[in-house]
Design an enzyme around this catalytic site. Structure first.
Site, PDB file in Angstrom:
ATOM      1  N   LYS A  75      78.677 -18.736  24.122  1.00 43.13           N
ATOM      2  CA  LYS A  75      79.724 -17.471  24.357  1.00 43.13           C
ATOM      3  C   LYS A  75      80.574 -17.294  22.884  1.00 43.13           C
ATOM      4  CE  LYS A  75      80.487 -17.577  29.112  1.00 43.13           C
ATOM      5  NZ  LYS A  75      81.446 -17.452  30.327  1.00 43.13           N
ATOM      6  N   GLY A  88      82.249 -30.804  25.738  1.00 48.31           N
ATOM      7  CA  GLY A  88      81.511 -31.783  26.427  1.00 48.31           C
ATOM      8  C   GLY A  88      80.054 -31.747  25.789  1.00 48.31           C
ATOM      9  N   ARG A 102      88.425 -39.881  28.057  1.00 47.08           N
ATOM     10  CA  ARG A 102      89.730 -39.504  28.597  1.00 47.08           C
ATOM     11  C   ARG A 102      90.680 -40.589  29.138  1.00 47.08           C
ATOM     12  NH1 ARG A 102      88.172 -33.458  31.297  1.00 47.08           N
ATOM     13  NH2 ARG A 102      88.202 -32.538  29.445  1.00 47.08           N
ATOM     14  N   GLY A 161      88.270 -26.694  25.662  1.00 43.42           N
ATOM     15  CA  GLY A 161      88.953 -25.693  25.965  1.00 43.42           C
ATOM     16  C   GLY A 161      90.346 -25.365  25.365  1.00 43.42           C
TER      17      GLY A 161
END
Length: 402
Positions: free
Chosen positions: A202, A360, A38, A383
């Site tokens: 999920k 990640g 990042r 996300g």
């Protein structure tokens, strides 16, 4: 991209740029950075401003301190690292608002950098607070958002702060790249066949994505915990495998099967799985069809047939997106599926395919196989990437356009 201003639309000479970055990087117990992706991806934006003799005030969050200052979550550990990377001295301020940072910005020379302390030391950051945004806005002439990893968050520095920079706000070069690469999938611009692989535990965070991409993807591969609700809705036995209990998920899955029955062959689920009698690496295992998992057993990885099938589809793809592991890859005995996917995508990329990997866990699995440098682009926001794939404009981007 036309209506979104970037740093290329501004000359920063004699200007102070307030740059929102995402330096929320993973660290070890010694506060050493274990993945600096990042930060490295934001450096071109910083260098562009510095080269034009602008001042830079860097603002970022780190961890979840919940509005309470602490050494554990201080950004001070980044000063030496940034100074070495940028080959200039990076100054640090232990406050984000008030007289002290204002004074430090005033003392800053053009071509210099000031890093402010963790934004989340202020509870107002996560509450879209107008006063906090106003105080932050005093620190710069031009607002730059280069924090794709939090562009989906409704946080003060992302959505409210830009309001105080009418006509003088833009995105950085990292954000520009993320948007351009994601557009290859969202707008169906990528070379066909387009393959999208979704994994992880999920399904709730990704079920809308399936509805959005089914019209332009050639193959949708689903693995990990995401696959079991599909199997269950089709009448299969999933044993004790993890399934989110959510009536909305069941309703949406039924809708997908009903609405897209003529396209359902686009969705590929595992045929076999490695099951275990407990959630630990040393548990007893066996390989069974995914729709025949006995009670007391749970699926923890895709099986050999499924690995072969998924890898064959990847091998003939020209555009590939991957988010989420296909098994509990942190357990060595259940990592083969995810590691095989990582290698297959890297190999296909070397042969000319375009690959975009985010999240990640997915990036961690690439690193396990030493093939992260063989991917076309590693997204800096799992996300935010998922939110984009739902075809919704991210709050951080809307705030720049408005």
């Amino acid at each position: 991209m036309k209506e979104i201003k970037t740093v290329d639309d501004f000359n920063f000479e004699n200007k102070t740029a307030l740059v929102r970055v995402d330096f929320n990087v993973p660290i070890n117990k010694l506060h050493e950075i274990t993945d600096d992706t990042r930060i490295r991806y934001s450096i071109p934006t910083i260098q562009k401003i510095i080269s034009e003799k602008g001042k830079i005030v860097l603002i970022s969050h780190f961890g979840r301190p919940k509005g309470i200052p602490s050494q554990t979550f201080s950004l001070k550990f980044l000063v030496d690292y940034l100074s070495k990377q940028l080959k200039i001295t990076v100054n640090f301020c232990e406050n984000c608002i008030g007289k002290i940072p204002l004074k430090k910005v005033d003392e800053l020379k053009y071509g210099e950098i000031l890093l402010l302390e963790n934004l989340r030391f202020y509870k107002e950051e996560e509450k879209e607070n107008e006063n906090f945004a106003y105080e932050l806005s005093k620190l710069g002439d031009i607002y730059v958002n280069d924090a794709f990893g939090v562009a989906h968050r409704y946080h003060t520095s992302i959505t409210i702060l830009p309001k105080f920079f009418s006509g003088k706000k833009c995105i950085g070069l990292l954000m520009k790249k993320e948007i351009q690469y994601l557009d290859q999938f969202l707008l169906g611009k990528g070379k066909k066949p387009i393959t999208i692989l979704l994994g992880g535990a999920k399904i709730s965070s990704k079920i809308e994505i399936i509805e959005n991409i089914i019209d332009f993807a050639d193959y949708i591969l689903i693995g990990g915990g995401m696959s079991y609700p599909f199997i269950k809705i089709k009448g299969g036995m999933v044993g004790d495998s993890i399934i989110e209990k959510n009536k909305k998920i069941e309703k949406t899955l039924k809708k997908i099967f009903r609405k897209y029955h003529n396209k359902i062959n686009i969705i590929h689920l595992p045929k076999d799985v490695v099951i275990a009698d407990s959630f630990k690496n040393e548990s007893n295992t066996k390989i069974v069809p995914i729709d025949s998992i006995p009670n007391g057993w749970m699926g923890l990885d895709i099986g050999p047939y499924s690995i072969k099938n998924f890898c064959q589809i990847i091998e003939k793809s020209k555009t590939i997106l991957w988010n989420g592991p296909v098994g509990v890859f942190e357990f060595e005995n259940f990592s083969l599926g995810t590691r095989s996917i990582a290698k297959a995508i890297a190999n296909r990329t070397e042969k000319g395919a375009f690959s975009l990997v985010g999240g990640g866990d997915s990036i961690a699995s690439l690193k396990m196989e030493n093939c992260e440098n063989k991917i076309s682009y590693l997204s800096t926001g799992g996300g935010a990437m998922l939110a984009s794939l739902k075809n919704k404009m991210l709050p951080g981007i809307s705030a720049i356009i408005l």
